[in-house]
Design a protein around this motif. Structure first.
Motif, PDB file in Angstrom:
ATOM      1  N   PRO A  81     -11.514  24.113 -46.293  1.00 18.02           N
ATOM      2  CA  PRO A  81     -11.544  24.564 -47.688  1.00 18.02           C
ATOM      3  C   PRO A  81     -12.965  24.865 -48.138  1.00 18.02           C
ATOM      4  O   PRO A  81     -13.933  24.254 -47.666  1.00 18.02           O
ATOM      5  N   GLY A  82     -13.058  25.784 -49.080  1.00 22.00           N
ATOM      6  CA  GLY A  82     -14.324  26.067 -49.747  1.00 22.00           C
ATOM      7  C   GLY A  82     -14.359  25.316 -51.065  1.00 22.00           C
ATOM      8  O   GLY A  82     -14.037  24.128 -51.119  1.00 22.00           O
ATOM      9  N   PHE A  83     -14.710  26.018 -52.142  1.00 27.02           N
ATOM     10  CA  PHE A  83     -14.794  25.386 -53.456  1.00 27.02           C
ATOM     11  C   PHE A  83     -13.414  25.423 -54.101  1.00 27.02           C
ATOM     12  O   PHE A  83     -12.926  26.468 -54.506  1.00 27.02           O
ATOM     13  N   ILE A  84     -12.798  24.264 -54.194  1.00 27.15           N
ATOM     14  CA  ILE A  84     -11.420  24.126 -54.660  1.00 27.15           C
ATOM     15  C   ILE A  84     -11.429  23.334 -55.966  1.00 27.15           C
ATOM     16  O   ILE A  84     -12.150  22.333 -56.093  1.00 27.15           O
ATOM     17  N   SER A  85     -10.620  23.756 -56.926  1.00 29.66           N
ATOM     18  CA  SER A  85     -10.507  23.042 -58.206  1.00 29.66           C
ATOM     19  C   SER A  85      -9.797  21.714 -57.978  1.00 29.66           C
ATOM     20  O   SER A  85      -8.618  21.692 -57.624  1.00 29.66           O
ATOM     21  N   THR A  86     -10.524  20.633 -58.146  1.00 27.60           N
ATOM     22  CA  THR A  86      -9.994  19.280 -57.953  1.00 27.60           C
ATOM     23  C   THR A  86     -10.599  18.377 -59.021  1.00 27.60           C
ATOM     24  O   THR A  86     -11.544  18.781 -59.718  1.00 27.60           O
ATOM     25  N   PRO A  87     -10.112  17.159 -59.151  1.00 19.95           N
ATOM     26  CA  PRO A  87     -10.755  16.231 -60.088  1.00 19.95           C
ATOM     27  C   PRO A  87     -12.256  16.036 -59.794  1.00 19.95           C
ATOM     28  O   PRO A  87     -13.045  15.838 -60.704  1.00 19.95           O
ATOM     29  N   MET A  88     -12.638  16.145 -58.525  1.00 21.95           N
ATOM     30  CA  MET A  88     -14.056  16.019 -58.184  1.00 21.95           C
ATOM     31  C   MET A  88     -14.864  17.185 -58.761  1.00 21.95           C
ATOM     32  O   MET A  88     -15.926  16.980 -59.338  1.00 21.95           O
ATOM     33  N   THR A  89     -14.348  18.407 -58.650  1.00 17.40           N
ATOM     34  CA  THR A  89     -15.104  19.551 -59.164  1.00 17.40           C
ATOM     35  C   THR A  89     -15.022  19.637 -60.680  1.00 17.40           C
ATOM     36  O   THR A  89     -15.856  20.294 -61.299  1.00 17.40           O
ATOM     37  N   ASP A  90     -14.048  18.953 -61.283  1.00 13.44           N
ATOM     38  CA  ASP A  90     -13.968  18.911 -62.745  1.00 13.44           C
ATOM     39  C   ASP A  90     -15.197  18.250 -63.358  1.00 13.44           C
ATOM     40  O   ASP A  90     -15.525  18.495 -64.518  1.00 13.44           O
ATOM     41  N   LYS A  91     -15.892  17.434 -62.566  1.00 15.20           N
ATOM     42  CA  LYS A  91     -17.066  16.710 -63.053  1.00 15.20           C
ATOM     43  C   LYS A  91     -18.365  17.506 -62.892  1.00 15.20           C
ATOM     44  O   LYS A  91     -19.409  17.089 -63.362  1.00 15.20           O
ATOM     45  N   VAL A  92     -18.270  18.648 -62.204  1.00 15.13           N
ATOM     46  CA  VAL A  92     -19.450  19.484 -61.972  1.00 15.13           C
ATOM     47  C   VAL A  92     -19.727  20.295 -63.238  1.00 15.13           C
ATOM     48  O   VAL A  92     -18.804  20.859 -63.831  1.00 15.13           O
ATOM     49  N   PRO A  93     -20.996  20.372 -63.651  1.00 11.48           N
ATOM     50  CA  PRO A  93     -21.326  21.148 -64.864  1.00 11.48           C
ATOM     51  C   PRO A  93     -20.870  22.608 -64.760  1.00 11.48           C
ATOM     52  O   PRO A  93     -20.942  23.222 -63.685  1.00 11.48           O
ATOM     53  N   GLU A  94     -20.430  23.171 -65.877  1.00 10.52           N
ATOM     54  CA  GLU A  94     -19.908  24.538 -65.904  1.00 10.52           C
ATOM     55  C   GLU A  94     -20.937  25.546 -65.392  1.00 10.52           C
ATOM     56  O   GLU A  94     -20.578  26.535 -64.741  1.00 10.52           O
ATOM     57  N   LYS A  95     -22.205  25.304 -65.662  1.00  5.12           N
ATOM     58  CA  LYS A  95     -23.269  26.194 -65.187  1.00  5.12           C
ATOM     59  C   LYS A  95     -23.249  26.286 -63.654  1.00  5.12           C
ATOM     60  O   LYS A  95     -23.403  27.366 -63.084  1.00  5.12           O
ATOM     61  N   VAL A  96     -23.046  25.163 -63.002  1.00  5.76           N
ATOM     62  CA  VAL A  96     -23.001  25.122 -61.533  1.00  5.76           C
ATOM     63  C   VAL A  96     -21.729  25.807 -61.034  1.00  5.76           C
ATOM     64  O   VAL A  96     -21.764  26.584 -60.078  1.00  5.76           O
ATOM     65  N   ILE A  97     -20.602  25.527 -61.702  1.00  5.20           N
ATOM     66  CA  ILE A  97     -19.331  26.160 -61.318  1.00  5.20           C
ATOM     67  C   ILE A  97     -19.435  27.677 -61.431  1.00  5.20           C
ATOM     68  O   ILE A  97     -19.010  28.415 -60.527  1.00  5.20           O
ATOM     69  N   SER A  98     -20.027  28.160 -62.512  1.00 10.61           N
ATOM     70  CA  SER A  98     -20.189  29.609 -62.704  1.00 10.61           C
ATOM     71  C   SER A  98     -21.019  30.211 -61.581  1.00 10.61           C
ATOM     72  O   SER A  98     -20.706  31.291 -61.075  1.00 10.61           O
ATOM     73  N   ARG A  99     -22.076  29.529 -61.208  1.00 10.00           N
ATOM     74  CA  ARG A  99     -22.938  30.004 -60.115  1.00 10.00           C
ATOM     75  C   ARG A  99     -22.147  30.059 -58.809  1.00 10.00           C
ATOM     76  O   ARG A  99     -22.228  31.030 -58.057  1.00 10.00           O
ATOM     77  N   MET A 100     -21.360  29.023 -58.542  1.00 10.51           N
ATOM     78  CA  MET A 100     -20.582  28.987 -57.305  1.00 10.51           C
ATOM     79  C   MET A 100     -19.548  30.113 -57.287  1.00 10.51           C
ATOM     80  O   MET A 100     -19.373  30.785 -56.279  1.00 10.51           O
ATOM     81  N   LYS A 101     -18.873  30.318 -58.410  1.00  9.60           N
ATOM     82  CA  LYS A 101     -17.880  31.398 -58.494  1.00  9.60           C
ATOM     83  C   LYS A 101     -18.521  32.755 -58.224  1.00  9.60           C
ATOM     84  O   LYS A 101     -17.889  33.631 -57.626  1.00  9.60           O
ATOM     85  N   SER A 102     -19.758  32.923 -58.661  1.00  8.04           N
ATOM     86  CA  SER A 102     -20.433  34.203 -58.451  1.00  8.04           C
ATOM     87  C   SER A 102     -20.710  34.473 -56.972  1.00  8.04           C
ATOM     88  O   SER A 102     -20.904  35.617 -56.578  1.00  8.04           O
ATOM     89  N   LEU A 103     -20.715  33.430 -56.155  1.00  5.89           N
ATOM     90  CA  LEU A 103     -20.946  33.579 -54.715  1.00  5.89           C
ATOM     91  C   LEU A 103     -19.664  33.865 -53.938  1.00  5.89           C
ATOM     92  O   LEU A 103     -19.709  34.260 -52.778  1.00  5.89           O
ATOM     93  N   VAL A 104     -18.522  33.636 -54.574  1.00  3.48           N
ATOM     94  CA  VAL A 104     -17.223  33.813 -53.916  1.00  3.48           C
ATOM     95  C   VAL A 104     -16.748  35.248 -54.149  1.00  3.48           C
ATOM     96  O   VAL A 104     -16.569  35.657 -55.298  1.00  3.48           O
ATOM     97  N   PRO A 105     -16.544  36.027 -53.089  1.00  2.00           N
ATOM     98  CA  PRO A 105     -16.095  37.405 -53.271  1.00  2.00           C
ATOM     99  C   PRO A 105     -14.837  37.545 -54.122  1.00  2.00           C
ATOM    100  O   PRO A 105     -14.719  38.506 -54.884  1.00  2.00           O
ATOM    101  N   LEU A 106     -13.904  36.612 -54.057  1.00  2.00           N
ATOM    102  CA  LEU A 106     -12.711  36.689 -54.903  1.00  2.00           C
ATOM    103  C   LEU A 106     -12.995  36.238 -56.329  1.00  2.00           C
ATOM    104  O   LEU A 106     -12.130  36.359 -57.200  1.00  2.00           O
TER     105      LEU A 106
END
Length: 144
Positions: A81-106
């Motif tokens: 798995p790559g970056f998957i929405s889970t309770p663990m990623t729910d704790k990651v700041p939105e700024k970091v999540i946005s950055r990660m999403k920008s790296l994912v082609p989908l």
């Protein structure tokens, strides 16, 4: 009495070993074992040396088990798995999540069901000629 803590790859080894022994002992004509690693085990990640190493170990374990267990008709594959929405990623700041999403082609995080679907495919007869592979479920992250 607390159980001793296991390194993630130790747990994978012990479960794979127990399942393989049970399949062989019952004389099952075929079987499928699916392990779960992480894309981080393949590409690394800053600040996650121990996690990356353990997940790389799961991949190596799976490939070796595929070679050793094929004579019993048991296939072994690994899901990364790559970056998957889970309770663990729910704790990651939105700024970091946005950055990660920008790296994912989908352009989004994956869902747990998307990982489960790949596991179900690898466990099924639909993948009866697949063994020893690591299948990335990453939305295209790190392609190329």
């Amino acid at each position: 009495n607390a159980l001793p803590s296991l390194h993630p790859s130790q747990g994978s080894f012990l479960v794979l070993q127990a399942v393989a022994q049970a399949l062989v002992a019952c004389g099952a004509p075929k079987g499928s074992i699916v392990t779960v690693g992480s894309i981080v085990g393949k590409v690394g990640n800053i600040g996650q040396a121990n996690y990356s190493a353990s997940k790389a170990g799961v991949e190596g374990l799976t490939r070796t088990a595929a070679k050793e267990l094929s004579r019993f008709g048991i296939r072994c594959n690994c899901v990364l798995p790559g970056f998957i929405s889970t309770p663990m990623t729910d704790k990651v700041p939105e700024k970091v999540i946005s950055r990660m999403k920008s790296l994912v082609p989908l352009g989004r995080m994956g869902e747990p069901a998307e990982v489960a679907d790949v596991c179900a495919f690898l466990a099924s007869d639909d993948s009866r000629y697949i063994t020893g592979v690591s299948l990335e479920v990453t939305g295209g992250l790190f392609i190329g």
